[in-house]
Design a protein around this motif. Structure first.
Motif, PDB file in Angstrom:
ATOM      1  N   LEU A  87      18.669   8.810  -3.530  1.00 44.03           N
ATOM      2  CA  LEU A  87      18.492   7.876  -4.619  1.00 44.03           C
ATOM      3  C   LEU A  87      17.991   8.624  -5.849  1.00 44.03           C
ATOM      4  CD1 LEU A  87      18.472   4.905  -5.587  1.00 44.03           C
ATOM      5  CD2 LEU A  87      16.123   4.739  -4.723  1.00 44.03           C
ATOM      6  N   GLY A  88      18.588   8.354  -6.986  1.00 48.42           N
ATOM      7  CA  GLY A  88      18.158   8.944  -8.246  1.00 48.42           C
ATOM      8  C   GLY A  88      18.615   8.069  -9.394  1.00 48.42           C
ATOM      9  N   PHE A  89      18.170   8.418 -10.593  1.00 49.74           N
ATOM     10  CA  PHE A  89      18.429   7.567 -11.745  1.00 49.74           C
ATOM     11  C   PHE A  89      18.769   8.391 -12.981  1.00 49.74           C
ATOM     12  CE2 PHE A  89      15.490   5.440  -8.926  1.00 49.74           C
ATOM     13  CZ  PHE A  89      16.043   4.178  -8.802  1.00 49.74           C
ATOM     14  N   ALA A  90      19.636   7.823 -13.800  1.00 48.75           N
ATOM     15  CA  ALA A  90      19.830   8.288 -15.170  1.00 48.75           C
ATOM     16  C   ALA A  90      19.270   7.228 -16.095  1.00 48.75           C
ATOM     17  CB  ALA A  90      21.305   8.517 -15.467  1.00 48.75           C
ATOM     18  N   VAL A  91      18.624   7.674 -17.175  1.00 45.86           N
ATOM     19  CA  VAL A  91      18.164   6.770 -18.228  1.00 45.86           C
ATOM     20  C   VAL A  91      18.872   7.211 -19.499  1.00 45.86           C
ATOM     21  CG1 VAL A  91      16.192   5.747 -19.394  1.00 45.86           C
ATOM     22  CG2 VAL A  91      15.926   6.636 -17.063  1.00 45.86           C
ATOM     23  N   ALA A  92      19.587   6.283 -20.134  1.00 48.22           N
ATOM     24  CA  ALA A  92      20.417   6.636 -21.288  1.00 48.22           C
ATOM     25  C   ALA A  92      20.644   5.398 -22.146  1.00 48.22           C
ATOM     26  CB  ALA A  92      21.762   7.203 -20.824  1.00 48.22           C
ATOM     27  N   ALA A  93      21.130   5.626 -23.356  1.00 48.39           N
ATOM     28  CA  ALA A  93      21.548   4.509 -24.198  1.00 48.39           C
ATOM     29  C   ALA A  93      22.552   3.655 -23.430  1.00 48.39           C
ATOM     30  CB  ALA A  93      22.166   5.028 -25.490  1.00 48.39           C
ATOM     31  N   THR A  94      22.586   2.365 -23.744  1.00 49.53           N
ATOM     32  CA  THR A  94      23.361   1.450 -22.913  1.00 49.53           C
ATOM     33  C   THR A  94      24.848   1.771 -22.872  1.00 49.53           C
ATOM     34  OG1 THR A  94      23.464  -0.083 -24.809  1.00 49.53           O
ATOM     35  CG2 THR A  94      21.738  -0.462 -23.163  1.00 49.53           C
ATOM     36  N   ASP A  95      25.399   2.376 -23.934  1.00 45.81           N
ATOM     37  CA  ASP A  95      26.824   2.711 -23.886  1.00 45.81           C
ATOM     38  C   ASP A  95      27.080   3.848 -22.907  1.00 45.81           C
ATOM     39  OD1 ASP A  95      25.477   4.455 -25.596  1.00 45.81           O
ATOM     40  OD2 ASP A  95      27.258   4.832 -26.821  1.00 45.81           O
ATOM     41  N   VAL A  96      26.199   4.857 -22.888  1.00 42.91           N
ATOM     42  CA  VAL A  96      26.345   5.955 -21.928  1.00 42.91           C
ATOM     43  C   VAL A  96      26.050   5.456 -20.520  1.00 42.91           C
ATOM     44  CG1 VAL A  96      25.501   8.246 -21.262  1.00 42.91           C
ATOM     45  CG2 VAL A  96      25.754   7.658 -23.686  1.00 42.91           C
TER      46      VAL A  96
END
Length: 334
Positions: free
Chosen positions: A206-215
């Motif tokens: 399990l892992g996560f990316a945090v990015a602007a909503t379009d990305v």
């Protein structure tokens, strides 16, 4: 050499191949995974019997947003490990110039180069020049180097002017996260966060990316539906909301890191570095120490780019601490 195998921690089959006469059980200190795992909750059968719902997935991402300080849960993308995200991100851009602040986790360069991008390792963000994407592991693996948030924001602004990205891998930021970019994330920056390392549950994937909503939307499309299993969704959302466990573990593992430094310092050429979950030792005798520990059934991480370095994860039991201390003492007496 692009086709060379990248060394990673955790390969006890390789340990047994190199040191077939070593005592069992092996003590695996070759990873930066918390040795004291989050207590697994009882998992109901329904988690294995049905596909996860969109609501389950949204709740996990909301829990991650709370834990990491993201402004909006829609910016958070859950995935089956950050390694999958590292592999996917290069496909989201046309052929680009990539600058990776190194030496660092080798899979970043491997993924961008494998997708046809032009990759260069740089010694400082100032050396990134006119790169289209700058990759920073913060805190860095393996030496724990930390870039200040202000420097990262400046780099993101520099990249914004030509449509570039700043990719910050914060895999070890849960316990060493004073400079995390997530709460002030620019819209051209992407942060990666690992679950398994902090919570000692690497096998959950399990892992996560945090990015602007379009990305974030592009990443969700690339991952496809049901990208995180039902059991991982359940464990993840419970653990991420358990602030008391995380705080207590942070304090306890920081004490363990200081204890490990005290064991390693007499054999090191300089003070150990790294993060709370692993310590990096530099020594001209590192190859001999690696072999000595291997013969004692203790597996540590060595590095292709510098044979003077060894990385030690934290022992997870009184017996593991005792065996490590005894082996190090035996080496120092040589």
């Amino acid at each position: 050499m692009s086709g060379a195998r990248i060394w990673h921690g955790g390969d006890l089959e390789e340990a047994r191949r190199l040191f077939p006469d070593a005592p069992e059980p092996w003590i695996d200190l070759s990873t930066g995974i918390n040795p004291i795992a989050y207590p697994m909750p009882p998992l109901p059968a329904r988690l294995f019997e049905r596909l996860p719902s969109p609501a389950d997935h949204h709740d996990l991402e909301a829990a991650a947003a709370e834990a990491y300080g993201a402004a909006d849960p829609a910016m958070v993308v859950g995935a089956p490990g950050t390694q999958v995200l590292i592999s996917l991100l290069p496909a989201l851009r046309p052929r680009s110039r990539i600058a990776i602040l190194g030496p660092t986790y080798a899979e970043h360069a491997h993924a961008w180069r494998g997708a046809g991008h032009e990759v260069a390792e740089v010694a400082s963000v100032g050396g990134a020049g006119e790169a289209d994407v700058v990759v920073v592991v913060n805190p860095n693996n393996p030496d724990g180097r930390m870039l200040r948030r202000g420097a990262l924001l400046e780099q993101a602004e520099h990249l914004r002017r030509r449509g570039g990205w700043l990719l910050v891998d914060e895999a070890f930021a849960d316990f060493d996260g004073d400079e995390t970019l997530v709460p002030v994330l620019p819209d051209n920056a992407i942060a990666l966060r690992s679950f398994g390392k902090t919570y000692g549950l690497a096998g959950v994937r399990l892992g996560f990316a945090v990015a602007a909503t379009d990305v974030a939307a592009m990443l969700r499309t690339a991952l496809g539906p049901w990208s995180v299993s039902g059991p991982a969704l359940e464990v993840g959302r419970l653990a991420l909301r358990d602030r008391a466990w995380r705080k207590a573990n942070h304090e306890a593992r920081a004490e363990d890191a200081s204890r490990l430094d005290a064991l390693l310092s007499p054999l090191a050429d300089r003070a150990p570095a790294g993060t709370i979950l692993y310590r990096l030792m530099e020594s001209s005798r590192a190859p001999d120490l690696f072999s000595h520990l291997g013969r004692h059934g203790i597996w540590v991480r060595r590095f292709q780019h510098d044979h003077r370095l060894l990385r030690f994860g934290l022992p997870g039991s009184a017996e593991s601490w005792r065996r490590l201390a005894t082996a190090l003492e035996g080496f120092s007496s040589h």
